[in-house]
Design a protein around this motif. Structure first.
Motif, PDB file in Angstrom:
ATOM      1  N   ARG A   1       0.832  -1.205   0.000  1.00 33.45           N
ATOM      2  CA  ARG A   1       0.000   0.000   0.000  1.00 33.45           C
ATOM      3  C   ARG A   1       0.874   1.266   0.000  1.00 33.45           C
ATOM      4  NH1 ARG A   1      -4.858   2.363   0.332  1.00 33.45           N
ATOM      5  NH2 ARG A   1      -4.954   4.166   1.697  1.00 33.45           N
TER       6      ARG A   1
ATOM      7  N   LEU B   1       2.140   1.703  -3.441  1.00 38.66           N
ATOM      8  CA  LEU B   1       1.067   2.145  -4.341  1.00 38.66           C
ATOM      9  C   LEU B   1       0.757   3.630  -4.107  1.00 38.66           C
ATOM     10  CD1 LEU B   1      -1.033   1.308  -6.466  1.00 38.66           C
ATOM     11  CD2 LEU B   1      -2.590   0.754  -4.610  1.00 38.66           C
ATOM     12  N   ARG B   2       0.792   4.034  -2.827  1.00 38.99           N
ATOM     13  CA  ARG B   2       0.521   5.432  -2.454  1.00 38.99           C
ATOM     14  C   ARG B   2       1.491   6.375  -3.179  1.00 38.99           C
ATOM     15  NH1 ARG B   2       0.008   5.256   3.695  1.00 38.99           N
ATOM     16  NH2 ARG B   2       2.219   4.827   3.541  1.00 38.99           N
TER      17      ARG B   2
ATOM     18  N   VAL C   1     -10.110  11.500  -7.096  1.00 40.57           N
ATOM     19  CA  VAL C   1     -11.181  10.777  -6.397  1.00 40.57           C
ATOM     20  C   VAL C   1     -10.784  10.632  -4.934  1.00 40.57           C
ATOM     21  CG1 VAL C   1     -12.600   8.706  -6.373  1.00 40.57           C
ATOM     22  CG2 VAL C   1     -11.632   9.538  -8.524  1.00 40.57           C
TER      23      VAL C   1
ATOM     24  N   MET D   1      -9.349  18.358   0.407  1.00 40.43           N
ATOM     25  CA  MET D   1      -8.298  17.361   0.184  1.00 40.43           C
ATOM     26  C   MET D   1      -7.836  17.369  -1.279  1.00 40.43           C
ATOM     27  SD  MET D   1      -7.305  15.939   2.826  1.00 40.43           S
ATOM     28  CE  MET D   1      -7.752  15.715   4.521  1.00 40.43           C
TER      29      MET D   1
ATOM     30  N   LEU E   1      -4.111  17.705  -2.579  1.00 39.18           N
ATOM     31  CA  LEU E   1      -3.573  16.728  -3.516  1.00 39.18           C
ATOM     32  C   LEU E   1      -3.102  17.398  -4.810  1.00 39.18           C
ATOM     33  CD1 LEU E   1      -3.407  13.765  -2.894  1.00 39.18           C
ATOM     34  CD2 LEU E   1      -5.513  13.411  -4.172  1.00 39.18           C
TER      35      LEU E   1
ATOM     36  N   VAL F   1       5.103  11.382   3.958  1.00 38.17           N
ATOM     37  CA  VAL F   1       4.062  10.349   3.924  1.00 38.17           C
ATOM     38  C   VAL F   1       4.618   8.998   4.348  1.00 38.17           C
ATOM     39  CG1 VAL F   1       2.322   9.228   2.481  1.00 38.17           C
ATOM     40  CG2 VAL F   1       2.907  11.613   2.077  1.00 38.17           C
TER      41      VAL F   1
ATOM     42  N   THR G   1      -0.312  13.834   4.419  1.00 34.94           N
ATOM     43  CA  THR G   1      -0.474  12.392   4.606  1.00 34.94           C
ATOM     44  C   THR G   1      -1.939  11.989   4.428  1.00 34.94           C
ATOM     45  OG1 THR G   1       1.328  12.499   6.183  1.00 34.94           O
ATOM     46  CG2 THR G   1       0.037  10.484   6.188  1.00 34.94           C
ATOM     47  N   ALA G   2      -2.834  12.771   5.041  1.00 33.22           N
ATOM     48  CA  ALA G   2      -4.259  12.433   4.945  1.00 33.22           C
ATOM     49  C   ALA G   2      -4.741  12.489   3.497  1.00 33.22           C
ATOM     50  CB  ALA G   2      -5.069  13.403   5.806  1.00 33.22           C
ATOM     51  N   ALA G   3      -4.319  13.539   2.789  1.00 27.34           N
ATOM     52  CA  ALA G   3      -4.773  13.699   1.400  1.00 27.34           C
ATOM     53  C   ALA G   3      -4.264  12.556   0.529  1.00 27.34           C
ATOM     54  CB  ALA G   3      -4.293  15.045   0.856  1.00 27.34           C
ATOM     55  N   VAL G   4      -2.979  12.231   0.686  1.00 28.12           N
ATOM     56  CA  VAL G   4      -2.400  11.168  -0.139  1.00 28.12           C
ATOM     57  C   VAL G   4      -3.031   9.827   0.206  1.00 28.12           C
ATOM     58  CG1 VAL G   4      -0.247   9.908  -0.634  1.00 28.12           C
ATOM     59  CG2 VAL G   4      -0.229  12.385  -0.526  1.00 28.12           C
ATOM     60  N   ASN G   5      -3.228   9.591   1.499  1.00 24.61           N
ATOM     61  CA  ASN G   5      -3.845   8.326   1.927  1.00 24.61           C
ATOM     62  C   ASN G   5      -5.244   8.162   1.371  1.00 24.61           C
ATOM     63  OD1 ASN G   5      -2.164   6.640   3.360  1.00 24.61           O
ATOM     64  ND2 ASN G   5      -2.263   7.940   5.166  1.00 24.61           N
ATOM     65  N   ARG G   6      -5.993   9.258   1.445  1.00 23.24           N
ATOM     66  CA  ARG G   6      -7.399   9.162   1.018  1.00 23.24           C
ATOM     67  C   ARG G   6      -7.516   9.000  -0.496  1.00 23.24           C
ATOM     68  NH1 ARG G   6     -10.772  13.417   4.634  1.00 23.24           N
ATOM     69  NH2 ARG G   6     -12.495  12.598   3.426  1.00 23.24           N
ATOM     70  N   ALA G   7      -6.500   9.434  -1.216  1.00 22.17           N
ATOM     71  CA  ALA G   7      -6.559   9.304  -2.679  1.00 22.17           C
ATOM     72  C   ALA G   7      -5.962   7.988  -3.175  1.00 22.17           C
ATOM     73  CB  ALA G   7      -5.810  10.461  -3.321  1.00 22.17           C
ATOM     74  N   THR G   8      -5.479   7.179  -2.237  1.00 15.90           N
ATOM     75  CA  THR G   8      -4.870   5.905  -2.655  1.00 15.90           C
ATOM     76  C   THR G   8      -5.930   4.810  -2.656  1.00 15.90           C
ATOM     77  OG1 THR G   8      -2.803   6.611  -1.647  1.00 15.90           O
ATOM     78  CG2 THR G   8      -3.001   4.273  -2.173  1.00 15.90           C
ATOM     79  N   PRO G   9      -6.084   4.109  -3.746  1.00 10.44           N
ATOM     80  CA  PRO G   9      -7.095   3.052  -3.788  1.00 10.44           C
ATOM     81  C   PRO G   9      -6.689   1.856  -2.928  1.00 10.44           C
ATOM     82  CG  PRO G   9      -5.792   3.032  -5.789  1.00 10.44           C
ATOM     83  CD  PRO G   9      -5.338   4.216  -4.999  1.00 10.44           C
ATOM     84  N   ALA G  10      -7.651   1.014  -2.639  1.00  9.05           N
ATOM     85  CA  ALA G  10      -7.365  -0.187  -1.851  1.00  9.05           C
ATOM     86  C   ALA G  10      -6.388  -1.071  -2.618  1.00  9.05           C
ATOM     87  CB  ALA G  10      -8.655  -0.947  -1.592  1.00  9.05           C
ATOM     88  N   ALA G  11      -5.472  -1.672  -1.862  1.00  6.06           N
ATOM     89  CA  ALA G  11      -4.421  -2.456  -2.522  1.00  6.06           C
ATOM     90  C   ALA G  11      -4.701  -3.957  -2.477  1.00  6.06           C
ATOM     91  CB  ALA G  11      -3.083  -2.151  -1.851  1.00  6.06           C
TER      92      ALA G  11
ATOM     93  N   LEU H   1      -4.662  -5.617  -5.832  1.00  4.46           N
ATOM     94  CA  LEU H   1      -3.298  -5.600  -6.375  1.00  4.46           C
ATOM     95  C   LEU H   1      -2.432  -6.645  -5.682  1.00  4.46           C
ATOM     96  CD1 LEU H   1      -1.108  -4.240  -8.148  1.00  4.46           C
ATOM     97  CD2 LEU H   1      -0.733  -2.636  -6.291  1.00  4.46           C
ATOM     98  N   VAL H   2      -2.570  -6.713  -4.352  1.00  6.20           N
ATOM     99  CA  VAL H   2      -1.781  -7.701  -3.590  1.00  6.20           C
ATOM    100  C   VAL H   2      -2.102  -9.111  -4.086  1.00  6.20           C
ATOM    101  CG1 VAL H   2      -1.495  -8.755  -1.309  1.00  6.20           C
ATOM    102  CG2 VAL H   2      -1.495  -6.270  -1.541  1.00  6.20           C
TER     103      VAL H   2
ATOM    104  N   HIS I   1      -3.222  -9.978  -6.946  1.00  5.59           N
ATOM    105  CA  HIS I   1      -2.689 -10.147  -8.295  1.00  5.59           C
ATOM    106  C   HIS I   1      -1.186 -10.420  -8.264  1.00  5.59           C
ATOM    107  CE1 HIS I   1      -2.911  -9.841 -12.587  1.00  5.59           C
ATOM    108  NE2 HIS I   1      -1.933  -8.961 -12.615  1.00  5.59           N
ATOM    109  N   ILE I   2      -0.487  -9.670  -7.417  1.00  5.83           N
ATOM    110  CA  ILE I   2       0.975  -9.864  -7.307  1.00  5.83           C
ATOM    111  C   ILE I   2       1.280 -11.267  -6.779  1.00  5.83           C
ATOM    112  CG2 ILE I   2       3.051  -9.111  -6.081  1.00  5.83           C
ATOM    113  CD1 ILE I   2       1.843  -6.257  -6.115  1.00  5.83           C
TER     114      ILE I   2
END
Lengths: 174, 232
Positions: free
Chosen positions: A5, A8-9, A82, A93, A97, A116, B30-40, B43-44, B46-47
């Protein structure tokens, strides 16, 4: 699987496109798996993975066809991020971003890895293969640029929470 | 250093506020980047799937690598032996090849050479193969001309028998000047070695201290060689 994660972030903010970011992370993990014998157990695994990711990203950048795959800054819609949450939060946010994504890539990398991902400056210097002083100056410039981006638009109606956040980000004396 | 900073922050409200602003900014980033990151999760998965497929693919070659390498080495060795056997310098073949080349260029293609007439041939025989009894005709073909040439770097007498319609070359060379394995058998005049190459036949034999190579059409070369074997 550790650190996927996190990877990916950062990849998302580098590539700005989810499918490219996922490919990058996937390649990173495959490279790590293949080259696991090179990992030194006493070192930081997360930093090692990020080093692989950054190497792959740089290689990806050097390929002539890369410009067709990644979204260029001029064609990237910073307002179409998104971000889940309520409307106010989402708007704010998205602003943050957008500010991060507008940063020059060299500054963005340092900011993401430091703020981060919480990597030490020495580790970032090793990952990006640059002197530690350069890391520090890039980080300082990134913060300053971000503050500049985050100045509240006078015409924009901000919620009290947003105003509070913006005030918190203003440099002293502004 | 850190304690000094802590002491300073306790006494300096401005720096404290500045540091607080930095923390706020970091939290916001950190909050902004975290919230914009899709669930992994996907992906996990798939890997993991790709890694598993790589693991299963690698299992077989890894297990069989030594037998495979040993097999490959055996094949290479076998090929090398075969190659060496068939391409090594076979003196008998080399002698025939050399004579055939001379016949092709000097007799068939008539490349310019200094030939000696029949009357001069006795002198050539004396100089090269004195013990040889040179027939004036073989298989109905009269002696036409002769010259001294080299076969496998040995001095040889090249005689051409012909009747205008067909020609045959007969090379005489001292046996002692040739490599020991370049003629069929040391003391057996009856053993013939024959080779064919693109319509040209070669027959060779040894006898009475001489090596003899006959080159012409395959049948003619054989007939001439047979007659020479009997006469020598």
């Amino acid at each position: 699987m550790p650190h996927v994660r996190s990877l990916l972030r950062t990849a998302m903010r580098l590539c700005r496109r989810q499918e490219v970011a996922e490919d990058l992370v996937q390649e990173t993990m495959l490279h790590a798996w293949k080259g696991f014998s090179q990992f030194q157990p006493e070192t930081n695994c997360k930093a090692w993975l990020f080093a692989i990711l950054m190497n792959l990203w740089n290689e990806h950048h050097r390929k002539p066809w890369v410009r067709h795959e990644t979204v260029m800054e001029e064609e990237f819609d910073f307002d179409q991020q998104v971000v889940p949450g309520n409307f106010d939060d989402r708007v704010f946010m998205n602003e943050v971003l957008a500010g991060i994504d507008r940063l020059p890539e060299e500054q963005r990398c340092v900011l993401l890895l430091s703020v981060v991902e919480g990597l030490a400056l020495r580790e970032i210097a090793e990952i990006l293969k640059i002197p530690m002083g350069t890391v520090m100056s890039r980080l300082g410039r990134a913060r300053a640029t971000l503050r500049e981006y985050m100045r509240p638009n006078p015409g924009l109606m901000l919620s009290s929470r947003e105003r509070k956040l913006c005030d918190a980000m203003k440099p002293k004396g502004y | 250093m850190q304690s000094e900073l802590a002491l300073h922050l306790e006494s300096c409200a401005a720096c404290r506020a500045r540091l607080q602003q930095e923390y706020e900014l970091d939290r916001l980033i950190t909050a902004a980047v975290n919230r914009a990151t899709p669930a992994a999760d996907e992906l996990v998965a798939h890997i993991e799937k790709r890694l598993e497929s790589k693991l299963t693919r690698r299992f077989f070659p890894w297990q069989w690598r030594w037998p495979a390498l040993a097999g490959a080495a055996a094949v290479v060795l076998f090929c090398a032996i075969l190659l060496t056997r068939f391409t090594s310098s076979n003196s008998m073949h080399a002698l025939c090849q050399d004579a055939m080349d001379d016949h092709r260029s000097e007799v068939v293609l008539r490349e310019p050479r200094r030939w000696h007439s029949v009357s001069e041939i006795n002198d050539l025989v004396r100089r090269t193969v004195p013990q040889a009894r040179i027939p004036q005709s073989i298989a109905g073909l009269p002696l036409e001309k002769g010259r001294i040439c080299g076969l496998l770097q040995a001095q040889a007498l090249h005689l051409v028998y012909g009747d205008g319609a067909q020609q045959v070359s007969v090379f005489f060379v001292l046996r002692q000047d040739l490599p020991s394995d370049s003629l069929p058998l040391q003391n057996s005049a009856k053993r013939l070695h024959q080779e064919n190459d693109a319509g040209i036949g070669v027959a060779s034999f040894a006898g009475q201290g001489l090596g003899v190579v006959v080159v012409g059409t395959p049948r003619l070369a054989r007939n001439v060689a047979d007659q020479l074997v009997r006469s020598l």
